[in-house]
Structures are given as C-alpha cells and as structure tokens.
Design a protein around this motif. Sequence first.
Motif: not given
Length: 738
Positions: A168, A172-174, A270, A272, A291-294, A297
């Motif tokens: 993480k 830098d992923a959620e 999600y 990315s 996973n990431d909502h942005r 990423v």
Amino acid sequence: MPQGGKQATRSIRTLLVGGDPEGLEATKTALEKADGKNSVAAMPLTRGTLKSLRFGEYDCVVLCCHISKPGAEKLAKRVGGMRRMPFIVYTAEADSDSLLSAFKMGVTDYIIDECRPSSVKTLAERTRQAVEVWRDSIRDAMILRILNAVNEAKTPTESVKAVLVILKGLTDAEALAIRLRNRGDYPNYAAIGFSDEHVVHESSLIVKGSKTTILDCMCGHVIQGRSDPKRPFFTAAGSFWTGSSSQLARELGDEAPRLLCRANCLREGYESMAHIPLKNGDDIIGLLQVNDHRKDVVNPRLVSFLEELAAGISLALLKADTERTLRNTEELFRTLLEHSNDPISISVDNVIVYANKKRAELAGYTDPAKLIGRSTDEFAESEDSAKLRQMAQDRAMGKNVPPRYEFKMKAPGGGTRYVEASHTPIVFRGQNAGINILHDVTEARRYQEKISALHSHAAVLASADNLKLIVKTTLDACQRVLGFKLLTFFLLDTDTLVPLGSRGLNPPKTPLYMNGNGITVKAAREKRTILLNDIRSDPDYIKGSVSTKAELAVPVLVADETLALINIEDTHIDAFTEMDRVLLETLASHVASAMYRLRHMEADARAQAERTRELLESANRVTGMVRHDLRGPLQTIRSASFLLNADPSKAEMLTQTIDQSVDYASKILDDLRSNTTPIELQRTLVNLKDIVDERIKAANVGEGIKVKAVFETEFIVATVDPDRIRRVLDNLIKNAVE
C-alpha cells in the motif's frame, strides 16, 4: 523480472521534460530510434507536469534544459520522492557550478548534449543503465522488506497483512487484498481498504451450483490462467489491469458479462484495478488484488513492477505457512541475491554462511564458496578488523549497533578499498543472522580526497600575489590530483595563447593563435570545456609536441572572458572521466578567482603609485612656496645686520626690525604647517590701509627705491586673517622690488 519469463531487453518508459517543444520532440524521436524498447513521452516543465507524475508511470525522467530553469528543483524533489527514480539532466549548457548544483539536488546523471548523434546514443545507453540498476535495487529492497516483515510476523495472517501494508505504501492504492489457495477455492486471506461487506461477499470465487470447480469473476480468469496476452488488459505474465474499468466495460460491450462476471468491483465504483497472480514456479497459489476509485492509479509500469515483486511475495507467504515454503523461499531468495548488483552476504555469529558472486568478486574470488566459514572481519584492514568484531559481539548481546557503517577492506592484489555496509538482522535457517549489503565507495572517497587536495591548493591560490605563483600552484594541483602525461597552463594575451608553464612530456613552447585550429584554441575561443577521449578522429585536432590520444581543455573564465586555459593530454585513449572534468573545472574556477584578485591588486598598486607621485609634487610646490616666502624676511635681517655694523647708533631700531623679521619667518613656518594640517582662519575686523602702511615700512627696500601706496579713503575695512594678509602684501612688495 516479470513472471512471464526473462526478456533479453526489458521495455522502459522515459519522460522528457523541459526544453523548447520542437527540440523536445526531436530528442524524443531520436531516443526512441536509439533504443527500440524505450517508450518516450515529452512534456513541458509546468506545475501540471509535476502534479501528474505518479510512481510506476515512468522509469526515468530526463530534464532537457538547464538545471537552473524554474521548476527544475521541484521536479528533482518530486522524482526523488518516487523511490529515487532515475533523474537525468540532458543539456548543452554545463559548468562546474551547474554540475555541483545538479548532484546536490540528487540528479542521477548529467549528460552534455553536443548536438551530435553520439550524444543521443549516450543518453539512450545511460538511461537504460540507470533504469535497470534502479529497478533491480527497488525490487531487491522491497523483497528484503517483505522477507523481514514475514520473518517478524507471529502468524500467517500477520505475514499477509504486513505484505499488504508495504505494498500500500508502494502503490498508494486505496484497497489491496491477497487471495490464497484453500481446498480449490481462493478466498480473501487478508485485505486492507475494502469494506467488511465487500471482503465477506467476495471471499469465495467458486460458482455456486457448478459440478466442477469453476472460479468466477476476473479474479478467477487470472487464477485459472484464462488470459489472452493479445488483449490490452492482460499481460504476458497473466495479470489483468485497467486504469478505467467503466471505459473497459463500454469497450467490451457484449463480452463484458463473460469476462467481468460478477463485476462487483465495477459496481462499487473502483476504476483502477490490477490482479497479479502469485506463483510458486508455474503453480498459481494466490492472487494480489489492487483497487482504487481514482482513474489511472494502475498503469503498465506499476503492474510490471508488481509482477517482479510477486515472486518474492509468494515465497515469503509460503515460508510463513510451511517448512516447504521456507526451503523454496530461501532458494528464490538466493536467486535474487545472486542476481543483485550489490555484494551481499549472510552471517551467523560473525561467520559468513552465504555470499553472492558480487560479494566474492569484491574479496577477489570467483567462487563464493571460498568465503563460507570465514569471519566477516577477516577481510578488513587491521585497524578496522577489531571494530567489526566488537560490533558483532555487541549485536549478539542485544546492544544498539548502527545498521550502517564504513570500514577499510583489503583489495585483491594489494591496496585498500573503502566499503559502506548495511546490516539487517534476519532469521536464517532457524538461526539469528544478519544480511550484509556492501557498497564499494572507493571511487567516491578518492573523489572526496581529490576535492580536499584541490581545496588546499585553492588556499594557496587565494593568497597568491603574482602570476608565476598562480601558474606553479595550478600545475602542482593538476599533477597531484589528476596526473597524466602533459600539463600546460596557457595565458591569453590579446589574441594569442602563451604557454607560461608545463609539466610532462616535451611541453609546447610556441604560442597558439586564437584564429587558428586545435582543441586548445577552440576551448578558449568558445569558452567551454572540451573533453575528447580519442582526438585522432576529431576534425579540430592538430598534432602537437607529443602524439597524444586524449585531451581535456578547460578555460579559465572571469565574467565570461577567457583569461587563461588549463590543458591536459594523455597518450592513452579513454584516459579521462567526467570526474576529471568536474575536478579540473573546479580548479579552473579557483584560478579564475586568483587571477581576478591579482588584476585588482595590480590596479591598486598603480593607483597607489599615482597618489604617491601627486603627494611628492604637492610637497615640492609647498617647499618652493616656503623658500620663496622666507627670502623676504631673511633679506630684511641681512640688510639690518649690515646697517647695524655700519651705524651702531641705530641698534635699537634695527634690532626691532630683526625681531619683527624673525617673528615673520616663524609665522611663515606656521603657515607651512597649516598647508599640511587644516587650521581655521583667525578672522577679525581690520583697516587694510594700516596693514599696508605697516608692511611698506617693514619692507626695508633699500636705497634708491620708493614704495608708494595710494588709497581712495583713509579707512578700508574688511574681516580677514591679518597674518595671512601681511604675508600676501610682503610677497607682493618683495616681488615688485625684485
């Protein structure tokens, strides 16, 4: 390396920043042509560029402008914060101050753009070299962190969570999760960032009601190897990734239900996503999910890097789970160490139990087995050997010992190497051990020693009061710090380079004309350093007094004016390095300061001589005036003395005249003092007629001469210094009589 297999040349992605758009595009095209595996992007140096940079998107950033350009320092800090990703300066502008500033800012490399095809080729080669070294070091460091975290964990679950925490911080992923095989299913073994509902709902991948074990969703496709590397969202190593799942779903159209299946991640927003298979050899034992909502990423560079880490992650997790995993992890760990660019060894109780090839080479061996069973301090110089033994004893006793330290190591064939070491405690085969990573810093230390030597010569230059001493000190510094076959100090005299001093083979004796040819003249004329490691093919090369093959010419500049030039030549090809360039340019800057100061000293000396001449002339004028003024009272005294001898009856009157003349002479001497020492005038109100009558009477002009004063009135009143006026009148009368 990616799990899909080792490639002869790995693809890299480079970002060019700064410079004019046309030049930037030309460099991009040339760089991609020079390295077909280098995908190059180009952007201006703006705030937007700085904000858009993400770790994993590029492997290297190249600044195509001068390091002093606004935004360059912020870019260097931004890149340095991305696990110290390679940052290269590629510019046609170079000076010692820029080089020093660049390396202080953390620049990986500084390449001079000489506007030749060879410059781009050099940029391509050194970019790839920097990226490969960086990738290997990041990968090795991350795997070592993961191994240490797993070793310190008390339970398998803690091991997996420790790995996720490290990843993480890297991505830098959620949200991240790791699935591990369990009775045909691959449930979530640990997760961070996902909601509890998601973890429970998405735990099992088995399709309910199926007669055979069919794994659902994109996770199932990856785990069961149902991937097609021809599709842009799959990789050759079998991973799935997307920077925008919503766009992918639109592009898939009717295929979306079959490939995405549950699509719960998509419904939860999600954008990315990356699914990286965790393998033990060819056997897929689990899955890493990011996973990431942005959007964006996740990108190809990050996926490739995670694939490189995946092997280490798999081994670490298996080690924490079973003894078999421990053996497999050790074997792959050994593989990673063997391919590391750093010398690495593992020691137990200060005895080496493992060493990679690089560590053996550092000690002068080709076979690492030669080091096994030997103490770590055996290879240190005698003065540091005891220090290393004491550090090992202190570690064994649980004392606080610095993890990083330096020591002097015996070099193969004699001599000494300076080594920087880092020690990390680990558990190796069930024993407390330490992994030792060494770095040969001999060249860096020698560079520091050379800089120190230059500074000592700089102190002499700073106090030099003549050009001869400047030349001698410069040649001494070159000979001590750089050596080489021929050293020459040239002074620029109008349009000619005059050799003032040389050391080495057959030094030049004739001057060089600035409008002529030659490397030396070109460097002085163009006011830039020229380094040629094979001058035979250079069109500007002119054979001199010695048949040299390499040349380094550095101009001495003050306010962009060439004052002198330091020229070093050698009879061997590739005799000079970039370090030599920096060192000689540093020395040239000290010489420039000394010559600038000497110029001012000579100007001050000329000004002082002029002031002395003016003072002497003033003194001569004052002396002439005094000699002229004293002639009157002395003549009066002589006349009175003559009359006294002729007629003693007039003694009283003549004696009074003599006394007045003596007083007047004293007054003249007082006036002389006032000419050299400022004295305020003693002004008073007087009748000028009375003073004129007094001075005519006192003049004693002799027989046959009459002095007549004519006044329009009996009172001529003025505020003056009476004594000064008397002196003026005496001079007027005396001059008139004479």
